[in-house]
Design a protein around this motif. Structure first.
Motif, PDB file in Angstrom:
ATOM      1  N   ALA B 425       0.841  -1.200   0.000  1.00  0.00           N
ATOM      2  CA  ALA B 425       0.000   0.000   0.000  1.00  0.00           C
ATOM      3  C   ALA B 425       0.871   1.243   0.000  1.00  0.00           C
ATOM      4  N   PHE B 426       1.952   1.191   0.790  1.00  0.00           N
ATOM      5  CA  PHE B 426       2.838   2.349   0.872  1.00  0.00           C
ATOM      6  C   PHE B 426       3.497   2.613  -0.478  1.00  0.00           C
ATOM      7  N   THR B 427       3.989   1.536  -1.107  1.00  0.00           N
ATOM      8  CA  THR B 427       4.669   1.691  -2.390  1.00  0.00           C
ATOM      9  C   THR B 427       3.723   2.270  -3.439  1.00  0.00           C
ATOM     10  N   ASN B 428       2.493   1.742  -3.459  1.00  0.00           N
ATOM     11  CA  ASN B 428       1.501   2.242  -4.413  1.00  0.00           C
ATOM     12  C   ASN B 428       1.212   3.711  -4.181  1.00  0.00           C
ATOM     13  N   ALA B 429       1.010   4.047  -2.898  1.00  0.00           N
ATOM     14  CA  ALA B 429       0.668   5.425  -2.573  1.00  0.00           C
ATOM     15  C   ALA B 429       1.817   6.350  -2.943  1.00  0.00           C
ATOM     16  N   LEU B 430       3.043   5.885  -2.659  1.00  0.00           N
ATOM     17  CA  LEU B 430       4.214   6.732  -2.908  1.00  0.00           C
ATOM     18  C   LEU B 430       4.381   7.030  -4.396  1.00  0.00           C
ATOM     19  N   SER B 431       3.987   6.060  -5.206  1.00  0.00           N
ATOM     20  CA  SER B 431       4.183   6.255  -6.646  1.00  0.00           C
ATOM     21  C   SER B 431       3.326   7.405  -7.185  1.00  0.00           C
ATOM     22  N   LYS B 432       2.338   7.832  -6.381  1.00  0.00           N
ATOM     23  CA  LYS B 432       1.481   8.934  -6.833  1.00  0.00           C
ATOM     24  C   LYS B 432       2.082  10.302  -6.503  1.00  0.00           C
ATOM     25  N   VAL B 433       3.230  10.289  -5.810  1.00  0.00           N
ATOM     26  CA  VAL B 433       3.848  11.561  -5.425  1.00  0.00           C
ATOM     27  C   VAL B 433       4.841  11.982  -6.501  1.00  0.00           C
ATOM     28  N   LYS B 434       4.825  13.280  -6.839  1.00  0.00           N
ATOM     29  CA  LYS B 434       5.677  13.744  -7.931  1.00  0.00           C
ATOM     30  C   LYS B 434       7.151  13.770  -7.554  1.00  0.00           C
ATOM     31  N   LEU B 435       7.427  14.410  -6.405  1.00  0.00           N
ATOM     32  CA  LEU B 435       8.835  14.556  -6.002  1.00  0.00           C
ATOM     33  C   LEU B 435       9.089  13.706  -4.760  1.00  0.00           C
ATOM     34  N   ARG B 436       9.960  12.719  -4.918  1.00  0.00           N
ATOM     35  CA  ARG B 436      10.260  11.829  -3.803  1.00  0.00           C
ATOM     36  C   ARG B 436      11.747  11.928  -3.497  1.00  0.00           C
ATOM     37  N   VAL B 437      12.067  12.406  -2.305  1.00  0.00           N
ATOM     38  CA  VAL B 437      13.465  12.612  -1.927  1.00  0.00           C
ATOM     39  C   VAL B 437      13.758  11.799  -0.675  1.00  0.00           C
ATOM     40  N   SER B 438      14.866  11.061  -0.705  1.00  0.00           N
ATOM     41  CA  SER B 438      15.280  10.333   0.488  1.00  0.00           C
ATOM     42  C   SER B 438      16.653  10.833   0.923  1.00  0.00           C
ATOM     43  N   PHE B 439      16.842  10.965   2.232  1.00  0.00           N
ATOM     44  CA  PHE B 439      18.147  11.364   2.762  1.00  0.00           C
ATOM     45  C   PHE B 439      18.934  10.146   3.247  1.00  0.00           C
ATOM     46  N   ALA B 440      18.529   8.953   2.822  1.00  0.00           N
ATOM     47  CA  ALA B 440      19.185   7.737   3.302  1.00  0.00           C
ATOM     48  C   ALA B 440      20.625   7.691   2.804  1.00  0.00           C
ATOM     49  N   ASP B 441      21.504   7.074   3.605  1.00  0.00           N
ATOM     50  CA  ASP B 441      22.914   7.002   3.213  1.00  0.00           C
ATOM     51  C   ASP B 441      23.174   5.864   2.239  1.00  0.00           C
ATOM     52  N   ARG B 442      22.154   5.066   1.986  1.00  0.00           N
ATOM     53  CA  ARG B 442      22.314   3.963   1.044  1.00  0.00           C
ATOM     54  C   ARG B 442      21.011   3.821   0.288  1.00  0.00           C
ATOM     55  N   LYS B 443      21.048   3.009  -0.728  1.00  0.00           N
ATOM     56  CA  LYS B 443      19.845   2.809  -1.517  1.00  0.00           C
ATOM     57  C   LYS B 443      18.986   1.782  -0.811  1.00  0.00           C
ATOM     58  N   ASP B 444      18.335   2.181   0.245  1.00  0.00           N
ATOM     59  CA  ASP B 444      17.561   1.222   1.026  1.00  0.00           C
ATOM     60  C   ASP B 444      16.173   1.040   0.407  1.00  0.00           C
ATOM     61  N   GLU B 445      15.316   0.335   1.119  1.00  0.00           N
ATOM     62  CA  GLU B 445      14.023  -0.042   0.572  1.00  0.00           C
ATOM     63  C   GLU B 445      13.224   1.181   0.117  1.00  0.00           C
ATOM     64  N   THR B 446      13.237   2.247   0.946  1.00  0.00           N
ATOM     65  CA  THR B 446      12.469   3.440   0.591  1.00  0.00           C
ATOM     66  C   THR B 446      13.213   4.278  -0.447  1.00  0.00           C
ATOM     67  N   ALA B 447      14.527   4.428  -0.232  1.00  0.00           N
ATOM     68  CA  ALA B 447      15.301   5.295  -1.126  1.00  0.00           C
ATOM     69  C   ALA B 447      15.236   4.794  -2.558  1.00  0.00           C
ATOM     70  N   SER B 448      15.156   3.475  -2.729  1.00  0.00           N
ATOM     71  CA  SER B 448      15.131   2.968  -4.100  1.00  0.00           C
ATOM     72  C   SER B 448      13.799   3.272  -4.780  1.00  0.00           C
ATOM     73  N   LEU B 449      12.825   3.785  -4.020  1.00  0.00           N
ATOM     74  CA  LEU B 449      11.557   4.204  -4.631  1.00  0.00           C
ATOM     75  C   LEU B 449      11.545   5.703  -4.917  1.00  0.00           C
ATOM     76  N   CYS B 450      12.653   6.383  -4.590  1.00  0.00           N
ATOM     77  CA  CYS B 450      12.683   7.839  -4.741  1.00  0.00           C
ATOM     78  C   CYS B 450      13.503   8.249  -5.958  1.00  0.00           C
ATOM     79  N   GLN B 451      13.144   9.404  -6.555  1.00  0.00           N
ATOM     80  CA  GLN B 451      13.961   9.888  -7.681  1.00  0.00           C
ATOM     81  C   GLN B 451      15.266  10.461  -7.177  1.00  0.00           C
TER      82      GLN B 451
END
Lengths: 425, 1006
Positions: B425-451
């Motif tokens: 559900a989170f992944t689906n919902a996130l895909s509807k957001v235009k700008l997705r920014v992660s401050f993660a230090d690695r390409k983690d589960e959430t960061a890999s869903l961000c531009q």
């Protein structure tokens, strides 16, 4: 080999010195005051002035023609006062940037005259060269040397080859004889007479069992001891003298100029590592010491290496960003498994650097003086008394020791200096 | 030998299973394959003469060639311009902050190599937990991003800024929502930066969500007293602590602080004052806190709320509609007794619950109000800011995204794609957001869903601050230049909001100058020196609970019914954090992965912990794979039979099953987050599930029965009652005849000894990680742990023992007959080299690689060791470790150390051991030598406390004391003089240098 190269070096050095002294005696007769001036100049002026080159202050060549002696006397003795007095020339000279001429009231008129004389004459060229010459003479002697190992090896190969040939010869003759005997041809009589004459002595010797035994024992002893020695010296690099990126001379810095070891190797007194000085330490002096007098007014190429590493522009005195570290080659390598702390030995025990590093103040290029083997460490720990005076840390230990041993010699070993975990952890 | 109590490390030891006996016959479980070589076939193999000569010739040639290697040239490269404060070879310490705790960072030649607690820290007082100790390794993690990422390709900061600014401008014009999602932010400067960002983009809202949430407590306090806070608990003021599932010594809110407070009522000082607190724990799974309790009762999650209601009723609270715990008469009895004890300890008691259910926490508040805890053991006026997440807000944020109301989202130090209970559900919902920014230090589960991935600094690279509790502010100071091309997240926010100050360092300074520094009249330099500022504490007010509980009772009963839904394979699933991995943020840290769980001693995996009898009923054995299933999610895990686990429950740890954590942490264990349920606006950690046997087995890498002590009596305990009668009780002191084969050697100078207080040790494992970091101990990986080859120099042995009724079981046979092994109590015993004066290992070493020093140390010279392993076989304490491989240079053990970058974390004062040598605790001889040298250089005597060994230094409860036994005034000498002191296996007359103090239990006779 170390001793040979050292011997070579000292011989060439003394030779060069003798010739130099002779030539000096001839050339320096008229430069009596210039020599005295040179000493004062180096002491007082070099911080700001060069003869041919601007440092902080202007280059001094030609001041004797530009200014008259009386003016120079006043100027050098107390420039600020002279300028304040409103002398036109002095006011003009004061416009020089970036720094103002300091006052030297301690200099006598004669001193100043000597300095001016020195500036006029400049450096007496040959006088500065003995080190360079000695270095140049010393180096080829070093590199041309044939190592012990190669000599012994060659000798061994020759001996072995000789023995092999001898044995093979014998085998061949025996086999031939056997073959011929098989064919039924009697040979003894044919060759007998001639060989008897030629190899009679040798044959007799080869049949002498005692002699053979003696030879064999000799060989075993010789090869065995050579091998034994070789094995013990595996990994021991006494005399290791790699070519360093900068030809830094300890002989000049520590020997001639008597710079304290601590000045550069400050870590030796506080830390595990003696530490190679960073280049900012070099620049404390080499900001103005450029040895240009030896290189026709140009900065010494070795000192240039410091400037290049720091991307320092001599002319503008500005440091750039294109820096390159100097990759020195480590000479004294202890294995990783041994922990050694300089401060324990230098600051606590008060051991001289030379104890382990040898006559460093005479080394043009540094080489490894001590074997740095565990045996060497242990021997020293066994012999060296602990420097416990005025160090309250040791009070309790010494008291405990005295109770046990009743005033024996307190060496490092006695206080546990031979235990494994003192160096290995 | 007065105590014959039977202690056991694992069920296999208790039951003496065949496999266990076989494996424990020898010190090294796997014999060398000598039989294979020396069997008949092996011996009768004919080696032809030619083959023999070939092999001989080749061998000789190879050896000769190998020996011809020239000596490598070592370069020595000095600084170009040496920073004044750095002297190569001498460590520098900088203050910083880990997780709200002020720490000291030890750096050598500019690289951090160890983290230690800052003695000025009011929370830790110089100690640190396992996670803090391990955090230095994260700095050298190769799985981190080297550069910022834009649309899946490496980019530069300029491009990132340009892109984000342009997008934000568009979004601002569009007027849709912007969300900053983070875990709890208690940094004043980060908050200010977020506020500045919000000012620039007014549609922004900051949503805080914690992977493991404390929303329940915060909401309950709002409901009960109108204060939206997480209170400050004062365990050091509580004589009676009753905890319902709160693992406050291991993971709950602020475990380091709580451990210290808790132990201050139970350590030697407290006991000498003839006092000791009492601790009762009701819980589902066996937690670290449960193992330390004086009385512990298994309780199902469905029973917890009702038990609290009944406790409230028993204390005289007005509750209508509650029901007795029909299925758990023991608990019912215990609740009545607890109520009696609590009533007698009013004003000195503390009741806590680990539940995140608002209703349950309201009942806890009501109980504490009756007990008069507010103002004494609970402080609502100096609250904790360590957790401030709001579950409902996060759930709402996901809904907003689903409704396409959000145009931009920033993820800071949070990983919802892994931690949220509905990833899909989170992944689906996130895909509807235009700008997705992660401050993660690695390409983690959430960061890999961000531009945009704008990697944040590690805390050792960055400036920052923290305000973990009211009035306490700490500073984060960098100890190394950023290793990768990373940037402070806050700096990003400042740049994107185009504020006046975009340099975050300057921003923090400005911020502090205005606020804390002004209030406390401290200078910036003093702050950096000290690491923190404490403002005067407010006085803790008293609060009275005065609300109706009717609706609360109904909610609790309804929730209880949902959990206990019944059915054939029905279980109540209990989700918890374990001490090492926690919420999974540092799952890629191999030191933590290999740190054995304090209770189960499992490494590198999570598991399904179930009760022995329950397992028997289901026909499940240890290591069997089981399927745990709810209507939404299913996982398969190996089973661990856990003594003390509540019947009909299964416990699964969070933090495992990461898919994009990095080299060491990905695909370790299974993710349990999806089991969390959002009920009444909070995430609940208990759920109804079904458990069924799946096919196959999976061997857990468990260290618990390694190094068995063969049933010898090595842990000693007593009860408070007996202790007060006779302080010597339980130590087993008896006259032992000392016949010596060895000569007596004096230790005239120093005599290094150690004292370990079993009553202070909680078993948290911080010492193990501290030892790893200090002594360059390699991580061996799961497979090697299974082979019993873990390298830890210090281990914490965990012993179970059974209580039956009021009588302790004394005879071994009785234990075997026991049906109920759930009523267990636990002792933790740190075990490391005992530095015996008559060390058995030393006599058997054929090459004198291990010998004794005149300072009482059992020395190990690695380069002398030829690896016969005789010493390990002869060590009665089983503390010697054989180094089987070059773990730092062997591709088969690529856990972390096989690259030059990570090797920078190694302590340069300690040798990295090679394979084939024996190693063991050296009592941090490098620290001893350094301490002595410092005294010599300063020309003074060595003071007690100058030298602290790594395990002692980090211990949150001061359970380990090290010092000079020849100094009668030293802390360790005094500790060893305590009547409780005993030496493990004293009867062997090996004269160990480590003394233990008995465990004292504050049991109440029924």
């Amino acid at each position: 080999m170390r001793s040979i190269s050292l011997f070579f070096r000292s011989v060439t050095k003394s030779l060069v010195l003798v010739t130099l002294l002779c030539s000096m005696a001839v050339s320096s007769a008229n430069a009596q005051d210039a020599a005295a001036g040179a000493a004062i100049f180096k002491q007082k002026c070099t911080a700001c002035h060069g003869i041919d080159k601007a440092v902080v202050g202007p280059a001094l060549k030609g001041i004797d023609t530009k200014y008259d002696e009386a003016w120079l006397l006043k100027w050098i003795k107390n420039a600020p006062a002279f300028i304040a007095s409103g002398d036109a020339k002095a006011v003009k000279a004061a416009e020089y940037s970036p720094a103002m001429m300091s006052a030297f009231p301690e200099l006598s008129d004669d001193d100043i005259k000597n300095i001016v004389a020195y500036v006029k004459v400049g450096d007496v060229k040959p006088a500065a060269d003995p080190n360079a010459a000695a270095g140049a003479a010393g180096a080829p002697a070093d590199k041309g040397g044939v190592s012990n190992f190669m000599l012994f090896g060659l000798l061994a190969v020759i001996i072995i080859a000789f023995l092999v040939i001898l044995v093979l010869n014998r085998v061949i003759t025996t086999l031939e004889r056997v073959m011929l005997q098989k064919k039924g041809i009697a040979v003894e009589e044919e060759d007998g007479a001639e060989t008897k004459d030629r190899f009679e002595g040798l044959k007799k010797l080869s049949k002498n069992k005692k002699f053979i035994l003696f030879i064999v024992i000799l060989c075993v002893i010789f090869l065995g001891s050579a091998g034994w020695k070789g094995m013990w010296e595996t990994g021991v690099h006494t005399g290791y003298q790699p070519v360093q990126p900068i030809k830094f001379s300890h002989q000049l810095h520590a020997g001639v100029n008597k710079i304290d070891c601590q000045y550069c190797h400050s870590g030796a007194f506080t830390s595990k590592n003696a530490s190679i000085p960073s280049l900012n330490v070099c620049m404390n002096c080499h900001n103005y010491v450029t040895a240009s007098e030896k290189y026709d007014g140009k900065t010494s190429p070795e000192i240039m290496k410091i400037y290049n590493a720091l991307d320092y522009n001599e002319e503008t005195k500005v440091y750039g960003n294109d820096t390159k570290p100097v990759e020195w080659i480590r000479i004294h390598n202890l294995p990783d498994l041994a922990y050694f702390n300089h401060s324990q030995h230098v600051s606590v025990a008060g051991i001289e650097c030379q104890n382990c590093h040898g006559p460093i103040q005479t080394m043009e290029e540094v080489y490894q003086y001590s074997p740095l083997t565990m045996k060497w460490c242990i021997n020293c720990h066994k012999q060296t008394e602990v420097n416990h005076k005025d160090n309250p840390y040791y009070d309790k230990l010494i008291a405990a020791h005295d109770k046990l041993k009743k005033g024996g010699k307190v060496t490092a070993a006695v206080l546990g200096g031979l235990e494994c975990a003192k160096c290995h952890y | 030998m007065e105590s014959n109590k039977k202690y056991w490390k694992g069920l296999e030891e208790l039951q003496n299973t065949k496999d266990f006996v076989e494996k424990n016959k020898n010190e090294f479980a796997e014999p060398l394959p000598m039989e294979e070589v020396l069997n008949e076939a092996g011996l009768s193999t004919v080696t032809p003469r030619r083959d023999f000569l070939k092999a001989l010739g080749f061998g000789l040639g190879a050896v000769t060639l190998a020996a011809c290697q020239t000596t490598p040239v070592h370069k020595s490269i000095p600084y170009l311009v040496k920073p004044e404060e750095i002297v190569p070879g001498i460590p520098n310490y900088y203050t910083s902050t880990f997780n709200g705790h002020s720490v000291l960072v030890k750096t050598r030649e500019g690289r951090p190599i160890k983290i230690e607690g800052n003695p000025n820290c009011i929370l830790s007082k110089g100690s640190l937990d396992a996670k803090g100790q391990a955090s230095v390794l994260d700095l050298y993690d190769v799985s981190k991003l080297k550069n910022p990422v834009l649309n899946d390709s490496e980019s530069s900061w300029a491009k990132i800024d340009e892109y984000v600014k342009a997008e934000l401008a568009k979004i601002k014009a569009g007027g849709k929502k912007i969300r900053i999602v983070s875990s709890t932010v208690n940094s004043p400067s980060t908050k200010a930066a977020i506020a500045d960002f919000t000012a620039q983009y007014p549609n922004t809202k900051h949503v805080q969500v914690d992977a493991v949430s404390y929303t329940g407590i915060i909401k309950a306090n709002e409901n009960s007293f109108g204060k939206v806070v997480l209170p400050k608990y004062r365990f050091d003021r509580a004589d009676l602590i009753v905890s319902f599932g709160a693992d406050f010594l291991g993971t709950w809110i602020s475990p380091v602080e709580f451990s210290r407070q808790y132990t201050s009522k139970r350590n030697n000082t407290a006991l000498q004052g003839k006092k000791m607190s009492r601790h009762i724990q009701f819980e589902t799974g066996m937690s670290l806190t449960g193992t330390n309790a004086d009385a512990r009762l298994p309780l199902k999650p469905s029973e917890e709320g009702i038990a609290l209601l009944n406790l409230y009723a028993a204390l005289g609270g007005a509750v209508i509609g509650t029901k007795p715990l029909a299925n758990n008469p023991n608990a019912e009895k215990a609740i009545a007794l607890t109520a009696k004890e609590l009533a007698a300890a009013k004003g000195r008691a503390l009741v806590i619950s680990g539940s995140n259910d608002v209703s349950t926490q309201i009942v806890v508040n009501a109980i504490n109000s009756i007990l008069g805890s507010y103002g004494t053991t609970i402080d609502l006026d100096n609250p904790s800011y360590q957790y401030a997440g709001n579950d409902a807000e996060f759930a709402e944020f996901v809904n907003e995204m689903n409704r396409s109301e959000v145009d931009a989202v920033f993820f800071l130090n949070t990983n919802p794609a892994y931690e949220f209970n509905d990833t899909k559900a989170f992944t689906n919902a996130l895909s509807k957001v235009k700008l997705r920014v992660s401050f993660a230090d690695r390409k983690d589960e959430t960061a890999s869903l961000c531009q945009v991935i704008a990697p944040n600094h590690h805390y050792l690279e960055s400036w920052g601050d923290s305000n973990p509790v009211e009035g306490y502010y700490t500073i984060v100071q960098p100890a190394i230049n950023p290793v990768n091309n990373s940037r402070n997240a806050e700096q990003g926010l400042l740049i994107w909001s185009e504020g006046a100050v975009t340099d975050y360092y300057q921003y923090i300074q400005n911020n502090w100058a205005k606020t804390v520094l002004a209030q406390s009249a401290t200078s910036w330099k003093d702050l950096l020196q000290k690491g923190s500022v404490s403002l005067p504490e407010r006085s803790a007010g008293t609060y009275t609970f005065s609300r109706e509980l009717d609706s609360v009772v109904q909610t609790i009963l309804a929730e209880s019914n949902t959990l206990a839904k019944g059915g054939d394979n029905a279980v109540e699933l209990h989700i918890y954090q374990n001490v090492s991995i926690g919420d999974g943020k540092s799952a890629n840290n191999p030191w933590l992965q290999e740190l054995p769980d304090p209770v189960s001693k499992v490494t590198w995996d999570n598991y399904a912990a179930i009760n022995a009898k329950f397992a028997e009923k289901l026909g499940i054995a240890e290591n069997d794979l089981v399927e745990i299933k709810t209507d939404k999610y299913t996982i398969t895990l190996p089973v661990l039979i856990q003594p003390g686990q509540a019947y009909g429950t299964v416990s699964v740890a969070l933090g495992y099953g990461r898919t994009k954590a990095g080299k060491a942490g990905s695909e370790v264990g299974k993710n349990a987050y999806p089991f969390l349920r959002l009920v009444n606006a909070t995430f609940h950690t208990a759920t109804a599930a079904s458990l069924s046997k799946a096919s196959g087995t999976y061997e857990l890498a468990q260290t618990q029965t390694h190094h068995s002590i063969e049933g010898r009596n090595i842990v000693r305990e007593t009860t408070l009652k007996d202790y007060l009668k006779d302080p010597n009780s339980g130590t087993g002191h008896a006259h032992v005849n000392h016949y010596d084969l060895w000569n007596e050697y004096e230790q005239p100078g120093h005599s290094w000894v150690m004292a370990i207080d079993l009553n202070a040790c909680t078993g948290c494992g911080a010492c193990i990680v501290a030892c790893n970091a200090e002594n360059n101990i390699p991580v061996v990986g799961r497979e090697e742990v299974r082979r019993r080859r873990e390298m830890h120099w210090i281990r914490i042995d965990r012993y179970y023992t059974v209580n039956e009724g009021g009588n302790k079981v004394t005879e071994e046979k009785e234990v075997e007959k026991l049906e109920n092994i759930d009523n267990v109590s636990v002792i933790h015993q740190p075990m490391m080299c005992q530095h015996c004066d008559h060390a058995p290992c030393e006599t058997v070493c054929p090459v004198l690689a291990t010998v004794h020093s005149s300072e009482g140390l059992n020395q190990m010279a690695y380069n002398r060791c030829i690896g016969t392993r005789y010493c390990a076989n002869n060590c009665p304490y089983k503390v010697r470790r054989f180094n089987w491989f070059n773990y730092w240079n062997d591709s088969r053990f690529d856990n972390y150390m096989n690259n030059e970058f990570t090797q920078l974390v190694l302590n340069p004062d300690v040798t990295s051991r090679s394979r084939g040598v024996m190693e063991k605790c050296s009592m941090c001889v490098q620290r001893i030598q350094a301490g002595k040298l410092q005294a010599k250089l300063e020309k003074r005597t060595l003071k007690d406390g100058d030298i602290k060994v790594a395990c002692q230094q980090t211990c949150p409860t001061n359970a380990i004391i090290f010092g000079d036994g020849n100094d009668p005034e030293s802390e360790v000498s005094k500790a060893l003089k305590s009547e409780r002191t005993y030496y493990v296996l004293e009867e062997l007359n090996v004269k160990p240098g480590v003394g233990y103090q008995t465990k004292v239990r504050n049991t109440v006779e029924v």
